[in-house]
Write an enzyme that holds these catalytic residues in place. Structure first.
Site, PDB file in Angstrom:
ATOM      1  N   SER A  24      37.133  46.205  49.834  1.00 29.94           N
ATOM      2  CA  SER A  24      36.308  45.007  50.110  1.00 29.94           C
ATOM      3  C   SER A  24      36.008  44.974  51.602  1.00 29.94           C
ATOM      4  O   SER A  24      36.896  45.289  52.409  1.00 29.94           O
ATOM      5  CB  SER A  24      37.052  43.710  49.757  1.00 29.94           C
ATOM      6  OG  SER A  24      36.227  42.598  50.111  1.00 29.94           O
ATOM      7  N   ASN A  34      37.172  46.785  37.147  1.00 27.86           N
ATOM      8  CA  ASN A  34      37.263  48.242  36.981  1.00 27.86           C
ATOM      9  C   ASN A  34      38.642  48.756  37.390  1.00 27.86           C
ATOM     10  O   ASN A  34      39.224  49.611  36.716  1.00 27.86           O
ATOM     11  CB  ASN A  34      36.194  48.949  37.818  1.00 27.86           C
ATOM     12  CG  ASN A  34      34.827  48.886  37.160  1.00 27.86           C
ATOM     13  OD1 ASN A  34      34.701  48.443  36.026  1.00 27.86           O
ATOM     14  ND2 ASN A  34      33.811  49.335  37.881  1.00 27.86           N
ATOM     15  N   TYR A  69      33.307  35.995  50.138  1.00 32.13           N
ATOM     16  CA  TYR A  69      34.619  36.641  50.263  1.00 32.13           C
ATOM     17  C   TYR A  69      35.702  35.787  49.597  1.00 32.13           C
ATOM     18  O   TYR A  69      36.462  36.267  48.758  1.00 32.13           O
ATOM     19  CB  TYR A  69      34.931  36.849  51.739  1.00 32.13           C
ATOM     20  CG  TYR A  69      36.196  37.624  52.024  1.00 32.13           C
ATOM     21  CD1 TYR A  69      36.326  38.957  51.646  1.00 32.13           C
ATOM     22  CD2 TYR A  69      37.266  37.032  52.708  1.00 32.13           C
ATOM     23  CE1 TYR A  69      37.486  39.677  51.940  1.00 32.13           C
ATOM     24  CE2 TYR A  69      38.417  37.746  53.006  1.00 32.13           C
ATOM     25  CZ  TYR A  69      38.524  39.061  52.614  1.00 32.13           C
ATOM     26  OH  TYR A  69      39.663  39.775  52.899  1.00 32.13           O
ATOM     27  N   LYS A  89      37.805  36.816  46.227  1.00 29.04           N
ATOM     28  CA  LYS A  89      39.256  37.070  46.234  1.00 29.04           C
ATOM     29  C   LYS A  89      39.977  36.092  45.295  1.00 29.04           C
ATOM     30  O   LYS A  89      40.951  36.467  44.635  1.00 29.04           O
ATOM     31  CB  LYS A  89      39.804  36.962  47.659  1.00 29.04           C
ATOM     32  CG  LYS A  89      39.386  38.118  48.567  1.00 29.04           C
ATOM     33  CD  LYS A  89      40.008  39.449  48.136  1.00 29.04           C
ATOM     34  CE  LYS A  89      39.730  40.553  49.147  1.00 29.04           C
ATOM     35  NZ  LYS A  89      40.300  41.846  48.747  1.00 29.04           N
ATOM     36  N   TYR A 149      45.201  39.687  33.484  1.00 22.43           N
ATOM     37  CA  TYR A 149      45.679  40.987  32.971  1.00 22.43           C
ATOM     38  C   TYR A 149      47.200  40.975  32.804  1.00 22.43           C
ATOM     39  O   TYR A 149      47.727  41.625  31.904  1.00 22.43           O
ATOM     40  CB  TYR A 149      45.218  42.147  33.871  1.00 22.43           C
ATOM     41  CG  TYR A 149      43.867  42.678  33.439  1.00 22.43           C
ATOM     42  CD1 TYR A 149      42.725  41.890  33.521  1.00 22.43           C
ATOM     43  CD2 TYR A 149      43.739  43.956  32.892  1.00 22.43           C
ATOM     44  CE1 TYR A 149      41.490  42.355  33.094  1.00 22.43           C
ATOM     45  CE2 TYR A 149      42.504  44.434  32.460  1.00 22.43           C
ATOM     46  CZ  TYR A 149      41.386  43.634  32.566  1.00 22.43           C
ATOM     47  OH  TYR A 149      40.168  44.091  32.141  1.00 22.43           O
TER      48      TYR A 149
END
Ligand code: UDP
Length: 316
Positions: free
Chosen positions: A74, A98, A144, A148, A158
């Site tokens: 980033s 990804n 930004y 984040k 996840y």
């Protein structure tokens, strides 16, 4: 183990590659070189345990099976992420998905480089991990900050839904060798200005604060967190807080420069104060930053001198 570092040619990413190689791992650095630089990893070119892959984490990539994914890609300086606003949003959303999917495919561990910007312009001081922040979702920094914050949400999802072994660090203003001299962040700006005899540009009245962490301390905290069992965000930063005027004075002292201070307009939504509460990192990781600002600036001086000289040669 085989480890993937996205953003591995960036300032922090490249220091992380060094540390992981130092631990004996095989490291693959993936970077699209938008703000990362090959110079940062040039010293690793002959290391057989290191691979560089020029690719965008937002697009398809394949570097084979890995056991750990560190997602550091980033733009990170306000100047960079405001120029590259849309790529910043993409890398924090598509890129994070990804990277998470890549980790899921190989049942690898996942480590998310998040930021103190999640706290925005904080109304709670110092900032504990339990503080939810005060972010302007449509302001110039939102590309930004919100990217984040989204990355943190995706990482936690996840963990919850796919039982991926995830970790999140909130990084506070880190500085040191390999920072790009023109990335606009306050320390490279002041160092460059002091070393070239230009005025130091203090934005606003210079009373806003930041707490600066030397890069070796930051990396040590990150590596310890990566080895831990902690899944929720953890602050890693140096709690020694300075106003930007004090920071300018420290740079003048360390460089021995006769530069003057010039006041310029404060950028929109510039956080007024920032200091990490590191109780969690102290107790959980036994981690403590060791290098104070004057020492860190001295340790960085030769790098910044060389970077200024290189910029002057290139400009000729
Ligand atoms: N700043 C400054 N002069 C400069 C660059 C930055 O006074 O030449 C200030 C900026 O307004 C902010 C602080 O320094 O209050 C830290 O800025 P930086 O861009 O390094 O990172 P931030 O913490 O805002 O993400």
């Amino acid at each position: 183990m085989r480890v993937l570092v996205t953003g591995g040619a960036g300032f922090l990413g490249s220091h992380l590659c060094d540390a992981l190689l130092g631990e004996g791992h095989h490291v693959i650095a993936l970077d699209n070189l938008l703000t990362g630089r090959q110079d940062n990893i040039a010293h690793l070119a002959s290391d057989s345990r290191f691979e560089f892959m020029e690719a965008d984490v937002c697009g398809p990539f394949d570097c084979g099976s890995v056991e750990y994914v560190f997602h550091f890609a980033s733009p990170a300086s306000p100047v960079d992420y405001m120029i590259h606003g849309i790529p910043t949003l993409q890398v924090g959303s598509i890129g994070t998905f990804n990277a998470l999917e890549y980790a899921r495919r190989y049942r690898a561990k996942f480590f998310m480089a998040s930021t103190s910007e999640c706290y925005g312009d904080p109304t709670v001081h110092p900032q504990k991990e339990s503080y939810w922040g005060n972010v302007n979702p449509i302001g110039p920094r939102s590309v930004y900050d919100e990217a984040k914050r989204f990355s943190e949400a995706a990482t936690m999802a996840y963990l919850r839904y796919h039982k991926l072994d995830t970790h999140i660090v909130r990084i506070f203003n880190t500085y040191g060798p390999k920072m790009q001299i023109n990335d606009g962040r306050v320390i490279p700006n002041f160092m460059k200005q002091a070393l070239t005899g230009e005025d130091l540009t203090v934005f606003g009245d210079g009373t806003q604060t930041r707490s600066f962490c030397y890069v070796s301390d930051e990396i040590e905290g990150i590596v310890r967190l990566a080895h831990s069992n902690e899944h929720e965000p953890t602050n890693v930063g140096n709690p020694n807080e300075f106003t930007m005027l004090q920071c300018a004075e420290k740079v003048l002292e360390v460089t021995g420069s006769k530069s003057k201070i010039r006041f310029e307009a404060l950028p929109q939504d510039d956080p007024k104060q920032r200091r990490p509460d590191i109780t969690k990192a102290r107790t959980l990781l036994g981690w403590e930053p060791k290098i104070d600002l004057p020492t860190g600036l001295k340790l960085s001086l030769n790098y910044f001198k060389a970077a200024v000289a290189q910029t002057a040669t290139t400009a000729k």
